[in-house]
Design a protein around this motif. Sequence first.
Motif, mmCIF file in Angstrom:
data_model
loop_
_atom_site.group_PDB
_atom_site.id
_atom_site.type_symbol
_atom_site.label_atom_id
_atom_site.label_comp_id
_atom_site.label_asym_id
_atom_site.label_seq_id
_atom_site.Cartn_x
_atom_site.Cartn_y
_atom_site.Cartn_z
ATOM 1 N N MET A 1 -13.161 -15.745 -2.921
ATOM 2 C CA MET A 1 -13.416 -15.733 -4.367
ATOM 3 C C MET A 1 -13.301 -17.151 -4.915
ATOM 4 S SD MET A 1 -14.222 -13.654 -6.802
ATOM 5 C CE MET A 1 -13.887 -12.112 -5.952
ATOM 6 N N GLU A 2 -14.281 -17.577 -5.685
ATOM 7 C CA GLU A 2 -14.296 -18.927 -6.232
ATOM 8 C C GLU A 2 -13.163 -19.115 -7.248
ATOM 9 O OE1 GLU A 2 -16.165 -21.421 -5.462
ATOM 10 O OE2 GLU A 2 -17.511 -20.418 -4.054
ATOM 11 N N ILE A 3 -12.429 -20.236 -7.126
ATOM 12 C CA ILE A 3 -11.333 -20.483 -8.051
ATOM 13 C C ILE A 3 -11.865 -20.797 -9.452
ATOM 14 C CG2 ILE A 3 -11.152 -22.971 -7.718
ATOM 15 C CD1 ILE A 3 -8.213 -20.467 -7.921
ATOM 16 N N ASN A 4 -13.133 -21.227 -9.557
ATOM 17 C CA ASN A 4 -13.714 -21.509 -10.865
ATOM 18 C C ASN A 4 -14.656 -20.395 -11.305
ATOM 19 O OD1 ASN A 4 -12.479 -24.067 -11.236
ATOM 20 N ND2 ASN A 4 -13.912 -24.946 -9.753
ATOM 21 N N ALA A 5 -14.421 -19.200 -10.807
ATOM 22 C CA ALA A 5 -15.281 -18.069 -11.139
ATOM 23 C C ALA A 5 -15.321 -17.867 -12.651
ATOM 24 C CB ALA A 5 -14.770 -16.816 -10.454
ATOM 25 N N ARG A 6 -16.488 -17.424 -13.128
ATOM 26 C CA ARG A 6 -16.679 -17.194 -14.558
ATOM 27 C C ARG A 6 -17.109 -15.748 -14.752
ATOM 28 N NH1 ARG A 6 -17.604 -20.790 -18.730
ATOM 29 N NH2 ARG A 6 -18.727 -20.012 -20.543
ATOM 30 N N TYR A 7 -16.434 -15.062 -15.648
ATOM 31 C CA TYR A 7 -16.723 -13.669 -15.907
ATOM 32 C C TYR A 7 -17.024 -13.488 -17.390
ATOM 33 C CZ TYR A 7 -14.464 -13.300 -11.375
ATOM 34 O OH TYR A 7 -14.139 -13.470 -10.046
ATOM 35 N N ASN A 8 -18.109 -12.758 -17.668
ATOM 36 C CA ASN A 8 -18.544 -12.563 -19.045
ATOM 37 C C ASN A 8 -18.169 -11.209 -19.630
ATOM 38 O OD1 ASN A 8 -20.066 -15.095 -19.399
ATOM 39 N ND2 ASN A 8 -21.362 -14.274 -17.769
ATOM 40 N N SER A 9 -17.756 -10.266 -18.772
ATOM 41 C CA SER A 9 -17.457 -8.924 -19.285
ATOM 42 C C SER A 9 -16.536 -8.180 -18.341
ATOM 43 C CB SER A 9 -18.757 -8.130 -19.492
ATOM 44 O OG SER A 9 -19.531 -8.111 -18.298
ATOM 45 N N LEU A 10 -15.769 -7.255 -18.911
ATOM 46 C CA LEU A 10 -14.790 -6.455 -18.177
ATOM 47 C C LEU A 10 -14.806 -5.036 -18.714
ATOM 48 C CD1 LEU A 10 -12.162 -5.974 -16.422
ATOM 49 C CD2 LEU A 10 -10.878 -6.817 -18.412
ATOM 50 N N VAL A 11 -14.836 -4.059 -17.808
ATOM 51 C CA VAL A 11 -14.685 -2.650 -18.159
ATOM 52 C C VAL A 11 -13.548 -2.076 -17.325
ATOM 53 C CG1 VAL A 11 -15.755 -0.372 -18.257
ATOM 54 C CG2 VAL A 11 -17.121 -2.412 -18.745
ATOM 55 N N ALA A 12 -12.595 -1.417 -17.985
ATOM 56 C CA ALA A 12 -11.435 -0.839 -17.315
ATOM 57 C C ALA A 12 -11.478 0.681 -17.416
ATOM 58 C CB ALA A 12 -10.145 -1.368 -17.951
ATOM 59 N N LEU A 13 -11.287 1.351 -16.275
ATOM 60 C CA LEU A 13 -11.293 2.816 -16.214
ATOM 61 C C LEU A 13 -9.950 3.301 -15.691
ATOM 62 C CD1 LEU A 13 -14.301 1.711 -15.322
ATOM 63 C CD2 LEU A 13 -14.709 4.097 -14.805
ATOM 64 N N GLY A 14 -9.553 4.519 -16.141
ATOM 65 C CA GLY A 14 -8.343 5.083 -15.575
ATOM 66 C C GLY A 14 -7.580 5.980 -16.511
ATOM 67 N N ASP A 15 -6.258 5.949 -16.354
ATOM 68 C CA ASP A 15 -5.351 6.827 -17.090
ATOM 69 C C ASP A 15 -4.364 5.985 -17.889
ATOM 70 O OD1 ASP A 15 -3.554 5.923 -15.100
ATOM 71 O OD2 ASP A 15 -4.004 7.634 -13.819
ATOM 72 N N SER A 16 -3.139 6.484 -18.061
ATOM 73 C CA SER A 16 -2.162 5.799 -18.913
ATOM 74 C C SER A 16 -1.810 4.407 -18.410
ATOM 75 C CB SER A 16 -0.889 6.639 -19.020
ATOM 76 O OG SER A 16 -0.323 6.869 -17.733
ATOM 77 N N PHE A 17 -1.853 4.209 -17.106
ATOM 78 C CA PHE A 17 -1.552 2.900 -16.532
ATOM 79 C C PHE A 17 -2.496 1.835 -17.076
ATOM 80 C CE2 PHE A 17 -2.430 -0.097 -12.952
ATOM 81 C CZ PHE A 17 -1.196 -0.716 -12.913
ATOM 82 N N THR A 18 -3.778 2.163 -17.182
ATOM 83 C CA THR A 18 -4.765 1.212 -17.680
ATOM 84 C C THR A 18 -4.882 1.245 -19.193
ATOM 85 O OG1 THR A 18 -5.977 1.396 -15.599
ATOM 86 C CG2 THR A 18 -7.186 0.510 -17.466
ATOM 87 N N GLU A 19 -4.524 2.365 -19.807
ATOM 88 C CA GLU A 19 -4.477 2.410 -21.274
ATOM 89 C C GLU A 19 -3.409 1.462 -21.805
ATOM 90 O OE1 GLU A 19 -3.579 5.500 -24.977
ATOM 91 O OE2 GLU A 19 -3.803 6.296 -22.946
ATOM 92 N N GLY A 20 -2.316 1.312 -21.056
ATOM 93 C CA GLY A 20 -1.298 0.341 -21.446
ATOM 94 C C GLY A 20 0.068 0.904 -21.772
ATOM 95 N N MET A 21 0.284 2.196 -21.593
ATOM 96 C CA MET A 21 1.619 2.732 -21.816
ATOM 97 C C MET A 21 2.568 2.136 -20.752
ATOM 98 S SD MET A 21 0.461 6.701 -22.498
ATOM 99 C CE MET A 21 2.100 7.315 -22.955
ATOM 100 N N SER A 22 3.763 1.698 -21.164
ATOM 101 C CA SER A 22 4.479 1.736 -22.413
ATOM 102 C C SER A 22 4.629 0.344 -23.031
ATOM 103 C CB SER A 22 5.878 2.278 -22.162
ATOM 104 O OG SER A 22 5.900 3.635 -21.844
ATOM 105 N N ASP A 23 3.597 -0.457 -22.948
ATOM 106 C CA ASP A 23 3.589 -1.791 -23.554
ATOM 107 C C ASP A 23 3.179 -1.634 -25.015
ATOM 108 O OD1 ASP A 23 3.479 -4.475 -24.116
ATOM 109 O OD2 ASP A 23 1.698 -4.878 -22.900
ATOM 110 N N ARG A 24 4.162 -1.257 -25.837
ATOM 111 C CA ARG A 24 3.883 -0.874 -27.218
ATOM 112 C C ARG A 24 3.905 -2.081 -28.147
ATOM 113 N NH1 ARG A 24 4.363 4.220 -29.597
ATOM 114 N NH2 ARG A 24 5.501 4.981 -27.790
ATOM 115 N N LEU A 25 2.900 -2.141 -29.012
ATOM 116 C CA LEU A 25 2.816 -3.184 -30.032
ATOM 117 C C LEU A 25 3.562 -2.747 -31.298
ATOM 118 C CD1 LEU A 25 -0.943 -4.104 -29.577
ATOM 119 C CD2 LEU A 25 1.025 -5.445 -28.835
ATOM 120 N N PRO A 26 3.833 -3.681 -32.220
ATOM 121 C CA PRO A 26 4.584 -3.322 -33.433
ATOM 122 C C PRO A 26 3.935 -2.207 -34.248
ATOM 123 C CG PRO A 26 4.549 -5.694 -33.179
ATOM 124 C CD PRO A 26 3.643 -5.151 -32.117
#
Length: 273
Positions: A1-26
Amino acid sequence: MEINARYNSLVALGDSFTEGMSDRLPDGTYRGWADLLAARLATRTPGFRYANLAVRGKLIGQIVEEQVDAAAAMQADVVTLVGGLNDTLRPKCDMGRVRGLLTEAVEKLAPSCGQLVLMRSPGRNGPVMERFRPRMEELFDHIDQLAARHGALVVDLYGAPALGDQRMWDVDRLHLTDEGHRRVAEAVWQSLGLPAEDDWRTELPPAVRPAWAARRVADARFAREYLGPWVMRRLTGRSSGDGLPPKRPELLPYAASPNGSGPDGAGNVTSVS
């Protein structure tokens, strides 16, 4: 994998782990590793776009039915897929069906994106982990095989002792703390060939074991507030994610502020404390 790789978009799939529980914002919403990763990627690429289709409680069949086709149509540079672990935690689990559905998901996603990222998920050390370890390792072995066949990356969180540390897990004993999510974001970041900010595998200092009474109080709180409701949902066929939409269902611009990492209503990143 190139260390200077460039990415223009990201899509995340899954369950609570990828939704972000329990990293709660104010404001009560969840951030999580995928949001943190998107914020960092957005600082490198003007016009960076991000979608997060994950919903808590989803089984692999629901992820395939509700998220995979939508993600494939987005044709993102990076797609992350984490699923199947909720299935392994059910009393009755058809691992053949889980493997088949995961295969279906990977076969649809890999050709539609620039880079598919899979994970060997972390697990909290303890007796529950030991009970379900054989199923989890069967799932992870299948993930390794799929990755080898389809050119996907595998982020091995399961093999990192630091993420098994009980202090990396919230009081519900099912979801990572904000520090745990930060480390997952760093692990994915590095797997994409991007320069390391720190060593996400660094273990915490030795823990001071709480007194017996404090442990019993924590166990009672866990049983009352989390274990009991979880069992009732299993018995009644309900899920914590029933009726909830994904937090970012569309692949939209995600601009990063200099000191922030949480999305606002416009899809931008605002500072959080």
